[in-house]
Write a protein that holds these residues in place. Structure first.
Motif, PDB file in Angstrom:
ATOM      1  N   ARG A 259       0.833  -1.203   0.000  1.00 51.67           N
ATOM      2  CA  ARG A 259       0.000   0.000   0.000  1.00 51.67           C
ATOM      3  C   ARG A 259       0.871   1.258   0.000  1.00 51.67           C
ATOM      4  O   ARG A 259       0.595   2.225  -0.740  1.00 51.67           O
ATOM      5  CB  ARG A 259      -0.914  -0.012   1.219  1.00 51.67           C
ATOM      6  CG  ARG A 259      -1.892   1.150   1.280  1.00 51.67           C
ATOM      7  CD  ARG A 259      -2.896   0.969   2.403  1.00 51.67           C
ATOM      8  NE  ARG A 259      -2.258   0.893   3.713  1.00 51.67           N
ATOM      9  CZ  ARG A 259      -2.196  -0.204   4.444  1.00 51.67           C
ATOM     10  NH1 ARG A 259      -2.687  -1.343   3.994  1.00 51.67           N
ATOM     11  NH2 ARG A 259      -1.613  -0.198   5.637  1.00 51.67           N
ATOM     12  N   THR A 260       1.916   1.252   0.800  1.00 53.92           N
ATOM     13  CA  THR A 260       2.828   2.406   0.861  1.00 53.92           C
ATOM     14  C   THR A 260       3.548   2.595  -0.465  1.00 53.92           C
ATOM     15  O   THR A 260       3.731   3.730  -0.932  1.00 53.92           O
ATOM     16  CB  THR A 260       3.864   2.200   1.987  1.00 53.92           C
ATOM     17  OG1 THR A 260       3.184   1.933   3.220  1.00 53.92           O
ATOM     18  CG2 THR A 260       4.733   3.433   2.155  1.00 53.92           C
ATOM     19  N   TYR A 261       3.939   1.486  -1.085  1.00 53.25           N
ATOM     20  CA  TYR A 261       4.633   1.558  -2.379  1.00 53.25           C
ATOM     21  C   TYR A 261       3.701   2.098  -3.467  1.00 53.25           C
ATOM     22  O   TYR A 261       4.121   2.896  -4.313  1.00 53.25           O
ATOM     23  CB  TYR A 261       5.151   0.180  -2.764  1.00 53.25           C
ATOM     24  CG  TYR A 261       5.838   0.144  -4.106  1.00 53.25           C
ATOM     25  CD1 TYR A 261       7.005   0.866  -4.337  1.00 53.25           C
ATOM     26  CD2 TYR A 261       5.309  -0.597  -5.159  1.00 53.25           C
ATOM     27  CE1 TYR A 261       7.631   0.854  -5.567  1.00 53.25           C
ATOM     28  CE2 TYR A 261       5.919  -0.620  -6.401  1.00 53.25           C
ATOM     29  CZ  TYR A 261       7.088   0.102  -6.596  1.00 53.25           C
ATOM     30  OH  TYR A 261       7.695   0.089  -7.827  1.00 53.25           O
TER      31      TYR A 261
ATOM     32  N   ASN B  85       8.983  12.079   2.197  1.00 54.78           N
ATOM     33  CA  ASN B  85       8.304  11.416   3.313  1.00 54.78           C
ATOM     34  C   ASN B  85       7.775  10.042   2.910  1.00 54.78           C
ATOM     35  O   ASN B  85       7.809   9.098   3.703  1.00 54.78           O
ATOM     36  CB  ASN B  85       7.156  12.286   3.829  1.00 54.78           C
ATOM     37  CG  ASN B  85       7.647  13.521   4.562  1.00 54.78           C
ATOM     38  OD1 ASN B  85       8.773  13.554   5.045  1.00 54.78           O
ATOM     39  ND2 ASN B  85       6.812  14.541   4.647  1.00 54.78           N
ATOM     40  N   ALA B  86       7.286   9.939   1.667  1.00 58.59           N
ATOM     41  CA  ALA B  86       6.767   8.655   1.190  1.00 58.59           C
ATOM     42  C   ALA B  86       7.887   7.623   1.075  1.00 58.59           C
ATOM     43  O   ALA B  86       7.708   6.449   1.430  1.00 58.59           O
ATOM     44  CB  ALA B  86       6.085   8.843  -0.169  1.00 58.59           C
TER      45      ALA B  86
ATOM     46  N   ILE C   4      11.012   2.617   6.272  1.00 56.69           N
ATOM     47  CA  ILE C   4      10.742   2.195   7.652  1.00 56.69           C
ATOM     48  C   ILE C   4       9.887   0.936   7.669  1.00 56.69           C
ATOM     49  O   ILE C   4      10.120   0.008   8.459  1.00 56.69           O
ATOM     50  CB  ILE C   4      10.065   3.330   8.438  1.00 56.69           C
ATOM     51  CG1 ILE C   4      11.040   4.499   8.631  1.00 56.69           C
ATOM     52  CG2 ILE C   4       9.564   2.837   9.789  1.00 56.69           C
ATOM     53  CD1 ILE C   4      10.413   5.730   9.242  1.00 56.69           C
ATOM     54  N   ALA C   5       8.880   0.882   6.774  1.00 53.51           N
ATOM     55  CA  ALA C   5       8.009  -0.296   6.707  1.00 53.51           C
ATOM     56  C   ALA C   5       8.808  -1.544   6.336  1.00 53.51           C
ATOM     57  O   ALA C   5       8.598  -2.622   6.909  1.00 53.51           O
ATOM     58  CB  ALA C   5       6.882  -0.060   5.694  1.00 53.51           C
ATOM     59  N   VAL C   6       9.740  -1.401   5.399  1.00 49.95           N
ATOM     60  CA  VAL C   6      10.579  -2.532   5.002  1.00 49.95           C
ATOM     61  C   VAL C   6      11.492  -2.944   6.150  1.00 49.95           C
ATOM     62  O   VAL C   6      11.702  -4.139   6.401  1.00 49.95           O
ATOM     63  CB  VAL C   6      11.399  -2.189   3.744  1.00 49.95           C
ATOM     64  CG1 VAL C   6      12.437  -3.269   3.452  1.00 49.95           C
ATOM     65  CG2 VAL C   6      10.490  -2.005   2.539  1.00 49.95           C
TER      66      VAL C   6
ATOM     67  N   LYS D 136      13.955  -1.175  -5.118  1.00 51.54           N
ATOM     68  CA  LYS D 136      13.620   0.031  -5.881  1.00 51.54           C
ATOM     69  C   LYS D 136      13.751   1.308  -5.058  1.00 51.54           C
ATOM     70  O   LYS D 136      13.664   2.412  -5.617  1.00 51.54           O
ATOM     71  CB  LYS D 136      12.191  -0.083  -6.420  1.00 51.54           C
ATOM     72  CG  LYS D 136      11.983  -1.271  -7.357  1.00 51.54           C
ATOM     73  CD  LYS D 136      10.521  -1.383  -7.778  1.00 51.54           C
ATOM     74  CE  LYS D 136      10.317  -2.613  -8.660  1.00 51.54           C
ATOM     75  NZ  LYS D 136       8.911  -2.763  -9.081  1.00 51.54           N
ATOM     76  N   ILE D 137      13.932   1.172  -3.758  1.00 45.60           N
ATOM     77  CA  ILE D 137      13.977   2.360  -2.903  1.00 45.60           C
ATOM     78  C   ILE D 137      15.134   3.272  -3.288  1.00 45.60           C
ATOM     79  O   ILE D 137      14.983   4.504  -3.340  1.00 45.60           O
ATOM     80  CB  ILE D 137      14.072   1.950  -1.414  1.00 45.60           C
ATOM     81  CG1 ILE D 137      12.783   1.252  -0.982  1.00 45.60           C
ATOM     82  CG2 ILE D 137      14.331   3.163  -0.531  1.00 45.60           C
ATOM     83  CD1 ILE D 137      12.789   0.743   0.449  1.00 45.60           C
TER      84      ILE D 137
END
Length: 274
Positions: A164-166, A193-194, A200-202, A225-226
């Motif tokens: 969802r964040t991605y 921020n995204a 952080i989620a990862v 991909k970050i």
């Protein structure tokens, strides 16, 4: 269950963690009454403090707080045997408890450890060691209930959160690329921020015990991909800092604008292909 989750997300930020903390507190009181303990206060306090954002955080934080509680209770009982309620020993004991928690790297344990120490050292009963043992048991109950509730009641879906964040990041970047071409203001702070939220989620996902994780391959593909999205952010910043956008072809800055825009689209195309 899905309806409950959607309701909580739409209820002014009242997340699942808040609800699970309330459930855990109720269970602590019930278990304390059932075991006929002196007071459920320390069990409830421990469960509220130990309810982490993830299962791994609950485990690590809970372990530290139990060890810190044992340290504080032991020091408190020893001092209470010598001079119960002595003001000087109370100060020395707080210093000693804080030092040991710091030396043993018991992150997050110091406040609860000092609270338990103070309660025990001020105890004027006949058996401070028994009293200290009861407080340790109550904290252990609180930590255990926090962990069980976090695992059983609506456990966090890390893969879904990352996906969802991605998706949100991709939509934001697509919009920003369009704005880079048209000259509309680019919200580089929102993109930054995204990316940070996704990172952080990862990190939380990787830190979890494998049993609670899910699809490692899918998360791995997103995590790779970050770094590319960070490069995209750099290009967006470079374009956003240009005084005029879109830059006319006759402008001396057009080659600069064209270079960053082309690199921006190439980077994004790479993310879509992989």
């Amino acid at each position: 269950m899905e309806r409950i989750k959607k309701f909580l997300k739409a209820s002014g930020g009242m997340g699942l963690r808040i609800v699970k903390t309330g459930i855990a507190a109720t269970l602590c009181v019930l278990v304390s009454y059932w075991m006929m303990l002196d007071t459920p206060f320390f069990a409830v306090a421990a469960t509220v403090i130990s309810m982490g954002k993830s299962i791994d955080i609950s485990i690590r934080g809970g372990k530290n707080r139990v060890l810190g509680t044992v340290i504080g209770a032991a020091i408190g009982a020893a001092f209470a045997m010598a001079l119960p309620g002595n003001a000087g020993l109370c100060g020395i004991g707080v210093i000693l408890t804080l030092y040991l928690c710091h030396m043993l790297k018991l992150n997050g344990a110091a406040p609860l450890a000092c609270l338990i120490f103070t309660i025990v050292v001020l105890y004027r009963g006949t058996d401070p060691w028994f009293y200290a043992g009861q407080r340790c048991l109550e904290v252990l109950i609180g930590v255990a209930i926090a962990l069980l509730v976090n695992i059983i009641v609506m456990p966090p879906n890390y893969v879904a959160r990352i996906k969802r964040t991605y998706t949100d990041l991709r939509s934001l970047v697509e919009e920003s690329i369009d704005f880079a071409s048209t000259g509309d203001p680019i919200d580089v702070l929102a993109v930054n921020n995204a990316i940070r939220t996704l990172s952080i989620a990862v990190e939380h996902y990787i830190g979890e015990t494998k049993f609670f994780r899910g699809n490692d391959e899918e998360v791995f593909q997103i995590s790779c991909k970050i770094s590319t999205y960070r490069q995209i952010l750099h290009e967006l910043i470079s374009i956003d800092e240009l005084e005029e956008r879109p830059v006319p072809k006759e402008s001396p800055l057009y080659p600069v604008f064209s270079y960053h825009l082309e690199r921006l689209t190439d980077l994004y195309d790479t993310c879509k292909e992989t």
